[in-house]
Design a protein around this motif. Structure first.
Motif, PDB file in Angstrom:
ATOM      1  N   GLY A 228       1.141  -1.087  -0.118  1.00 11.46           N
ATOM      2  CA  GLY A 228      -0.051   0.059  -0.016  1.00 11.46           C
ATOM      3  C   GLY A 228       0.977   1.135  -0.081  1.00 11.46           C
ATOM      4  N   ILE A 229       0.393   2.529  -0.407  1.00 13.31           N
ATOM      5  CA  ILE A 229       1.241   3.656  -0.368  1.00 13.31           C
ATOM      6  C   ILE A 229       0.236   4.675   0.604  1.00 13.31           C
ATOM      7  N   ARG A 230       0.646   4.969   1.554  1.00 13.73           N
ATOM      8  CA  ARG A 230       0.057   5.952   2.483  1.00 13.73           C
ATOM      9  C   ARG A 230       0.830   7.185   3.020  1.00 13.73           C
ATOM     10  N   PHE A 231       0.394   7.894   3.700  1.00  7.96           N
ATOM     11  CA  PHE A 231       1.206   8.938   4.638  1.00  7.96           C
ATOM     12  C   PHE A 231       1.798   7.896   5.941  1.00  7.96           C
ATOM     13  N   GLY A 232       3.114   8.100   6.160  1.00  7.51           N
ATOM     14  CA  GLY A 232       3.703   7.630   7.159  1.00  7.51           C
ATOM     15  C   GLY A 232       2.937   7.568   8.442  1.00  7.51           C
ATOM     16  N   GLU A 233       2.292   8.228   8.681  1.00  6.92           N
ATOM     17  CA  GLU A 233       1.531   8.322  10.218  1.00  6.92           C
ATOM     18  C   GLU A 233       0.368   7.367  10.310  1.00  6.92           C
ATOM     19  N   THR A 234      -0.081   6.817   9.125  1.00  8.40           N
ATOM     20  CA  THR A 234      -1.238   6.018   9.006  1.00  8.40           C
ATOM     21  C   THR A 234      -0.823   4.348   8.877  1.00  8.40           C
ATOM     22  N   VAL A 235       0.236   4.170   8.635  1.00  8.35           N
ATOM     23  CA  VAL A 235       0.944   2.963   8.649  1.00  8.35           C
ATOM     24  C   VAL A 235       0.960   2.110   9.767  1.00  8.35           C
ATOM     25  N   GLU A 236       0.540   1.155   9.636  1.00  6.43           N
ATOM     26  CA  GLU A 236       0.390   0.053  10.941  1.00  6.43           C
ATOM     27  C   GLU A 236       1.884  -0.189  11.237  1.00  6.43           C
ATOM     28  N   LYS A 237       2.048  -0.430  12.653  1.00  3.46           N
ATOM     29  CA  LYS A 237       3.410  -0.607  13.172  1.00  3.46           C
ATOM     30  C   LYS A 237       3.935  -1.955  12.733  1.00  3.46           C
ATOM     31  N   ASP A 238       3.071  -3.107  12.352  1.00  2.00           N
ATOM     32  CA  ASP A 238       3.587  -4.511  12.074  1.00  2.00           C
ATOM     33  C   ASP A 238       3.928  -4.617  10.501  1.00  2.00           C
ATOM     34  N   MET A 239       3.922  -3.414   9.916  1.00  2.00           N
ATOM     35  CA  MET A 239       4.275  -3.109   8.472  1.00  2.00           C
ATOM     36  C   MET A 239       5.743  -2.828   8.492  1.00  2.00           C
ATOM     37  N   ILE A 240       6.361  -3.227   7.187  1.00  2.00           N
ATOM     38  CA  ILE A 240       7.725  -2.736   6.877  1.00  2.00           C
ATOM     39  C   ILE A 240       7.391  -1.705   5.906  1.00  2.00           C
ATOM     40  N   ALA A 241       7.907  -0.330   6.372  1.00  2.00           N
ATOM     41  CA  ALA A 241       7.381   0.997   5.619  1.00  2.00           C
ATOM     42  C   ALA A 241       8.729   1.520   4.979  1.00  2.00           C
ATOM     43  N   VAL A 242       8.739   1.900   3.697  1.00  2.00           N
ATOM     44  CA  VAL A 242       9.763   2.543   3.026  1.00  2.00           C
ATOM     45  C   VAL A 242       9.410   3.661   2.606  1.00  2.00           C
ATOM     46  N   ARG A 243      10.130   4.722   2.899  1.00  2.00           N
ATOM     47  CA  ARG A 243       9.690   6.233   2.500  1.00  2.00           C
ATOM     48  C   ARG A 243       9.870   6.476   0.960  1.00  2.00           C
ATOM     49  N   LEU A 244       8.931   7.354   0.714  1.00  2.00           N
ATOM     50  CA  LEU A 244       9.015   7.488  -0.824  1.00  2.00           C
ATOM     51  C   LEU A 244       9.343   8.886  -1.123  1.00  2.00           C
ATOM     52  N   GLY A 245       9.321   9.764  -0.011  1.00  4.40           N
ATOM     53  CA  GLY A 245       9.468  11.160  -0.309  1.00  4.40           C
ATOM     54  C   GLY A 245       9.746  11.830   1.060  1.00  4.40           C
ATOM     55  N   PRO A 246       9.761  13.373   0.996  1.00  2.00           N
ATOM     56  CA  PRO A 246      10.026  14.202   2.217  1.00  2.00           C
ATOM     57  C   PRO A 246       8.917  14.164   3.102  1.00  2.00           C
ATOM     58  N   ASP A 247       8.943  14.967   4.233  1.00  2.00           N
ATOM     59  CA  ASP A 247       7.906  15.142   4.997  1.00  2.00           C
ATOM     60  C   ASP A 247       6.969  16.024   4.380  1.00  2.00           C
ATOM     61  N   LEU A 248       5.486  16.333   4.750  1.00  2.00           N
ATOM     62  CA  LEU A 248       4.680  17.174   4.000  1.00  2.00           C
ATOM     63  C   LEU A 248       3.974  18.069   5.003  1.00  2.00           C
ATOM     64  N   ARG A 249       3.195  19.050   4.500  1.00  2.00           N
ATOM     65  CA  ARG A 249       2.319  19.811   5.164  1.00  2.00           C
ATOM     66  C   ARG A 249       1.079  20.439   4.588  1.00  2.00           C
ATOM     67  N   THR A 250      -0.112  20.271   5.413  1.00  2.00           N
ATOM     68  CA  THR A 250      -1.209  20.822   4.715  1.00  2.00           C
ATOM     69  C   THR A 250      -1.317  22.229   5.200  1.00  2.00           C
ATOM     70  N   VAL A 251      -1.519  23.358   4.279  1.00  3.28           N
ATOM     71  CA  VAL A 251      -1.767  24.690   4.902  1.00  3.28           C
ATOM     72  C   VAL A 251      -3.041  25.155   4.461  1.00  3.28           C
ATOM     73  N   VAL A 252      -3.457  26.118   5.252  1.00  8.59           N
ATOM     74  CA  VAL A 252      -4.640  26.949   4.798  1.00  8.59           C
ATOM     75  C   VAL A 252      -4.350  28.285   4.180  1.00  8.59           C
ATOM     76  N   VAL A 253      -4.865  28.333   3.193  1.00  7.00           N
ATOM     77  CA  VAL A 253      -4.757  29.537   2.071  1.00  7.00           C
ATOM     78  C   VAL A 253      -5.847  30.106   1.592  1.00  7.00           C
ATOM     79  N   GLY A 254      -5.849  31.397   1.252  1.00 11.08           N
ATOM     80  CA  GLY A 254      -6.949  32.173   0.559  1.00 11.08           C
ATOM     81  C   GLY A 254      -6.310  33.276  -0.344  1.00 11.08           C
ATOM     82  N   THR A 255      -7.214  33.885  -0.905  1.00  8.62           N
ATOM     83  CA  THR A 255      -6.617  34.876  -1.955  1.00  8.62           C
ATOM     84  C   THR A 255      -6.708  36.214  -1.218  1.00  8.62           C
TER      85      THR A 255
END
Length: 296
Positions: A144-171
Motif C-alpha cells: 500500500g502507499i499512504r502517509f507514514g503516520e497511518t501505516v500500521e506498526k507491524d508493516m515494513i514501511a519504505v519512505r518515498l519522499g520528504p515530510d509534507l504539510r497541509t496549509v490554509v490559504v486564501g486569495t
C-alpha cells in the motif's frame, strides 16, 4: 487435492476478499455467473454455507471467514514460493497489487509508474484507489502507499519522499472581505472549501497542532467536493479558504496569488510511504517497483 478443488478455493478467497462476484470474476478472468455456480458447487461438496448472498452484496459466513483465515497463509506461502523463482530470472516478473488513495497516486505513481512499466515489461501492476485504509493482507494486496503516520506498526514501511504539510490559504481579495483567522477557532467565521472522502462519505476535518495540542475543526462553506483540483480552483477564485497540500500551492504562495494563514498551527508530518507485510519476503517485482518509486 484435485485441481478443480484448488481452483474453487482460490475463487472463494477472491469473492470473500472482494465481497463482490462481479469484482472477483473480473480479477479471475471469468464470468460472474460461472463464479457463482462454482461457489454453489463448492458449498454443496463441503456441506457448509460459505457465503451469505443478498441482492446487493456478498460476504463470508462465520464458516467462510474461518476458512478464509486458514487459506490466507497457505496461499501466501504459495505466492512466496512462486515469487522466489523470479530470483533465477534476469528480469523481475509477476503481478504487484497496490492499494492507495487518489492524491498519492497522482503524486507518486503518475510521474514514475509508466516509465517503470516500460522498463520492466514482465511486471504487471494493479492499482486500487480508495480513501479508506485497507487491510492489505486480508484483501490480497502486495503493498500500500499512504502517509507514514497511518501505516500500521507491524508493516515494513519504505519512505518515498520528504515530510509534507497541509496549509490554509486564501486569495488577497478574500482577505480584503474577511480578516485572516488568527487561530483555528476563528474558521467558523470563514467560508471554507470542504473535501468529502469518496470511500467513507465523511468530510475531511482540518487538523492543526501547536504546543502539543491537537485540534480538529469541522468547517463549512459554499462548496464541498470529492475532487481536490475542483476544490483548489474554488480557492484560487476567491470563493473561500482552502486546506491544501503545501506542495500544490507553493508557487501560488510565492507569487502572491494565495496568502497562507495559520502557519504556526500547521506542522509537517511523515510523507508518502510504501508498506508491505513484514512476515513475507518482498518479491523481486515489488522490490523493483519500490526502487523505481524511491529514485530521483
Amino acid at each position: 487435492m484435485e485441481r478443480h478443488q484448488l481452483n474453487d478455493l482460490l475463487a472463494f478467497a477472491a469473492v470473500a476478499r472482494e465481497r463482490s462476484f462481479t469484482r472477483a470474476a473480473s480479477r479471475l478472468g471469468m464470468s460472474a455467473s460461472a463464479l457463482s455456480h462454482a461457489m454453489r458447487g463448492l458449498e454443496e461438496r463441503l456441506g457448509v454455507r460459505l457465503l451469505a448472498r443478498t441482492t446487493r452484496s456478498v460476504a463470508p459466513t462465520e464458516a467462510g471467514a474461518r476458512l478464509l483465515q486458514s487459506l490466507n497463509p497457505a496461499f501466501a506461502d504459495i505466492e512466496d514460493g512462486l515469487s522466489a523463482l523470479a530470483e533465477w530470472r534476469d528480469e523481475p516478473s509477476g503481478t504487484v497489487r497496490i492499494t492507495t488513495f487518489a492524491y498519492a497516486a497522482k503524486r507518486v505513481l503518475v510521474p514514475k509508474l509508466p516509465g517503470f512499466l516500460l522498463a520492466h515489461p514482465g511486471v504487471h501492476v494493479e492499482v486500487n484507489i480508495e480513501d479508506g485504509l485497507t487491510d492489505i493482507v486480508a484483501a490480497g494486496f502486495d503493498a500500500g502507499i499512504r502517509f507514514g503516520e497511518t501505516v500500521e506498526k507491524d508493516m515494513i514501511a519504505v519512505r518515498l519522499g520528504p515530510d509534507l504539510r497541509t496549509v490554509v490559504v486564501g486569495t488577497p481579495g478574500y482577505f480584503e472581505r474577511v480578516p485572516p483567522p488568527q487561530t483555528p477557532y476563528d474558521l467558523d467565521r470563514h467560508a471554507c472549501i470542504g473535501y468529502r472522502l469518496t470511500t467513507s462519505g465523511g468530510l475531511l476535518p482540518w487538523e492543526f497542532e501547536k504546543d502539543g495540542k491537537d485540534i480538529k475543526v469541522r468547517t463549512s462553506g459554499p462548496l464541498v467536493a470529492n475532487d481536490g483540483d475542483l476544490a483548489a480552483a474554488a480557492v484560487r477564485a476567491g470563493a473561500g479558504l482552502g486546506y491544501i497540500m503545501e506542495q500544490d500551492v507553493v508557487d501560488d504562495i510565492a507569487s502572491g496569488a494565495l496568502v497562507q494563514v495559520l502557519a504556526d498551527w500547521c506542522p509537517t508530518f511523515p510523507g508518502f510511504h510504501l508498506y508491505h507485510p513484514s512476515r513475507r519476503q518482498s518479491p523481486p517485482a515489488l522490490r523493483a517497483l519500490m526502487a523505481a518509486l524511491r529514485s530521483g
